[in-house]
Write a protein that holds these residues in place. Structure first.
Motif, PDB file in Angstrom:
ATOM      1  N   THR A 143     -21.377  24.708 -40.750  1.00  0.00           N
ATOM      2  CA  THR A 143     -22.066  25.866 -41.316  1.00  0.00           C
ATOM      3  C   THR A 143     -23.004  25.508 -42.458  1.00  0.00           C
ATOM      4  O   THR A 143     -23.925  26.269 -42.759  1.00  0.00           O
ATOM      5  N   SER A 144     -22.769  24.368 -43.121  1.00  0.00           N
ATOM      6  CA  SER A 144     -23.624  23.979 -44.238  1.00  0.00           C
ATOM      7  C   SER A 144     -23.456  22.505 -44.547  1.00  0.00           C
ATOM      8  O   SER A 144     -22.356  21.949 -44.418  1.00  0.00           O
TER       9      SER A 144
ATOM     10  N   ASN B  54     -17.326  20.751 -42.303  1.00  0.00           N
ATOM     11  CA  ASN B  54     -18.385  20.548 -43.294  1.00  0.00           C
ATOM     12  C   ASN B  54     -18.110  19.334 -44.173  1.00  0.00           C
ATOM     13  O   ASN B  54     -19.012  18.564 -44.490  1.00  0.00           O
TER      14      ASN B  54
ATOM     15  N   GLU C  96     -28.755  23.269 -34.601  1.00  0.00           N
ATOM     16  CA  GLU C  96     -27.461  23.919 -34.750  1.00  0.00           C
ATOM     17  C   GLU C  96     -26.813  24.239 -33.405  1.00  0.00           C
ATOM     18  O   GLU C  96     -27.472  24.662 -32.459  1.00  0.00           O
TER      19      GLU C  96
END
Length: 545
Positions: free
Chosen positions: A51-52, A63, A215
């Motif tokens: 997600t980041s 992550n 993504e």
């Protein structure tokens, strides 16, 4: 019935088509042309989309693993969970345990980028850590990692190469907290330039730099030629030219790709293939031994059943005798062997897991069905109740374990029900005190037993902390408060062990097992270690023909 059968066939065919399409996409990604050979690329799959890539949001393992390749902090943990220098080459701690002074290396550069001007990079200095820590606390950033600095009074750059941190009170596990990826250094220029899009344009100091992110499809990192760390022989790290991460959501598809050699590494163990790859004793099956290496080790994760102690006082689980009976009433050894294929250690030594240095094999609960029956009979005699009933709430991933416990407890005279609800509902019910008995796990945020014992400190009742059971004990609280100020390691460990004994005696939880890290890798992969926090380090990894 005929229509139902047809519907079932359609669903199976649809799932097969989805898997085939996913594999075709995966294969096309694997064949993408590049300037480096396959032997220089480490490939692994992540089931859930990352997600980041911003370390301020490195909350989940998906992550954290990616961020760990891109960023560094003041200190780092080795595979034995010992604190090692990172960007800070050394540090001192004041006699009162409240002031930390870090001396920084002078050869650490940010990844090259146009934002730095003509030189395309610059050296990291202490003001970068001051900026990064302030950003972690900035309410506009809303990082989930701000709690890491909750015990910090102030921090500042003393000069370019010295960074100081003052704590509100002594907290010996603090260095372990600083090793978390939340505390990585980031350049102000990059955050200013990209704003909220820094998550997809990360610039750090790590062994690899960001190259490409499509993504849900693929993520690529390249070798950082300016990386500051070297191996024991003085060779520059990392060895690999690139890291390629794919996002196959289907674990069976991932397993197939691993078996075919298209993925170098596979984490964890899924029920869909565990019996194909492992024997019941946890060893690798013969057909894979020539192709695959397997690593297992302690994991800082205790799986348990929690008892909410502030609920309906008429419930049987409010009795310490019944809680002890449940603890004695099922065979953890048998459960691990047949339901986990030997992966995991039966939790017979209290709540603190075996991967921590303070673990000392305390006497907890072993399988003693006769003793369990005696405790149930005692409860019935004292209360006048003819039946004892408990309801265990879980999600579907742990249904087999809970049903095993259900069958075992029936044998000792406890009528046991299993309630299966979605994970999100389970989390809400656990936090809201709505579940008398709930299946849970606690994975350490940092490598210190305080992290586990904080679950039983009375001032940490939800929502102020992680005390989901609402356990309250004056002696425990006193020991806990002493332990978080004790700077001598051995004295602190003894306090931890006394607290764990109190938990064993009062039984607010039923420890099930201490989890294990399990990793599968192709034979050609060398240098991939294993550690109790299941961190993925790729800077020392190489691949051989």
């Amino acid at each position: 019935m005929k229509n139902s059968k047809n519907d079932s066939v359609v669903k199976r065919v649809s799932k097969l088509i989805l898997i085939v399409c996913t594999l075709l996409i995966f294969s096309s990604c694997m064949k993408t042309k590049s300037s480096y050979s396959d032997i220089d690329v480490f490939r692994y799959n992540e089931h859930s989309n990352i997600t980041s890539l911003d370390p301020a949001f490195a909350k989940d393992q998906r992550n954290i693993w990616a961020v760990n390749q891109l960023f560094n902090g003041l200190v780092q943990l080795d595979d034995s969970l010992k604190i090692r220098p990172d960007i800070a080459k050394e540090w001192t701690i004041s006699d009162d345990g409240k002031t930390y002074e870090f001396s920084l290396r002078k050869d650490v550069f940010f990844h090259e980028h146009e934002i730095f001007g003509e030189n395309k990079t610059r050296i990291v200095n202490a003001s970068d850590f001051e900026y990064s820590f302030n950003r972690l606390l900035d309410p506009d950033v809303a990082s989930p990692g701000g709690w890491v600095l909750q015990n910090v009074a102030q921090f500042k750059a003393k000069n370019d190469s010295v960074f100081t941190v003052d704590l509100k009170k002594p907290f010996p596990p603090f260095l372990g907290l600083l090793a978390m990826k939340y505390c990585s250094v980031v350049p102000k220029e990059a955050v200013d330039a990209f704003g909220s899009k820094f998550r997809e344009n990360p610039i750090g100091t790590g062994p690899f730099y960001f190259k490409l992110w499509i993504e849900n499809t693929k993520l690529v990192f390249r070798r950082n030629e300016n990386y500051f760390e070297k191996d024991s022989k003085g060779n520059k790290l990392p060895y690999l030219e690139a890291v390629a991460i794919t996002f196959l959501p289907d674990k069976q598809s991932e397993f197939l790709q691993f078996v075919q050699g298209n993925i170098d590494f596979m984490k964890s163990l899924d029920a869909s293939y565990k019996d194909d790859i492992l024997n019941t004793d946890g060893s690798l099956k013969g057909k894979y031994r020539d192709k695959v290496n397997m690593l297992t080790g302690s994991y800082l994760n205790t799986e348990y059943l929690g008892i909410y102690l502030d609920g309906d006082k008429s419930l049987a689980v409010n009795s310490v005798d019944i809680r002890k009976a449940i603890n004695y009433g099922f065979d953890r050894e048998k459960m691990i062997k047949f339901l986990r294929n030997g992966i995991g250690t039966p939790a017979v030594n209290g709540f603190i897991p075996s991967g921590l240095p303070s673990f000392n094999k305390q006497e907890g609960y072993t399988y003693q069905p006769e003793k369990a029956r005696e405790l149930v009979a005692k409860y019935k005699k004292e209360t006048g109740k003819s039946e004892v009933e408990v309801t265990i709430t879980t999600n579907s991933n742990y249904l087999d374990l809970c049903e095993f416990i259900q069958r075992e407890l029936q044998k000792i005279g406890i009528q046991t029900n299993v309630n299966v609800i979605p994970p999100s509902t389970l989390r809400q019910g656990k936090a809201g005190g709505k579940l008398p008995v709930f299946r849970a796990s606690w994975i350490a945020d940092y490598p210190d037993a305080e992290n586990y014992l904080s679950l039983f400190y009375s001032k940490n009742f939800i929502p102020n902390g992680p005390n989901y059971t609402h356990f309250k004990n004056a002696e425990f609280d006193k020991l806990y408060e002493l332990s978080i100020q004790e700077v001598e390691i051995e004295k602190r460990y003894k306090l931890y062990q006394k607290m764990d004994s109190i938990i064993i005696d009062n039984a607010p939880v039923i420890p099930l097992y201490y989890d294990e890290v399990i990793r599968f890798m192709q034979k050609r992969v060398k240098g991939l270690g294993i550690n109790p926090i299941d961190m993925l380090h790729l800077k020392n990894v190489r691949k051989e023909n």
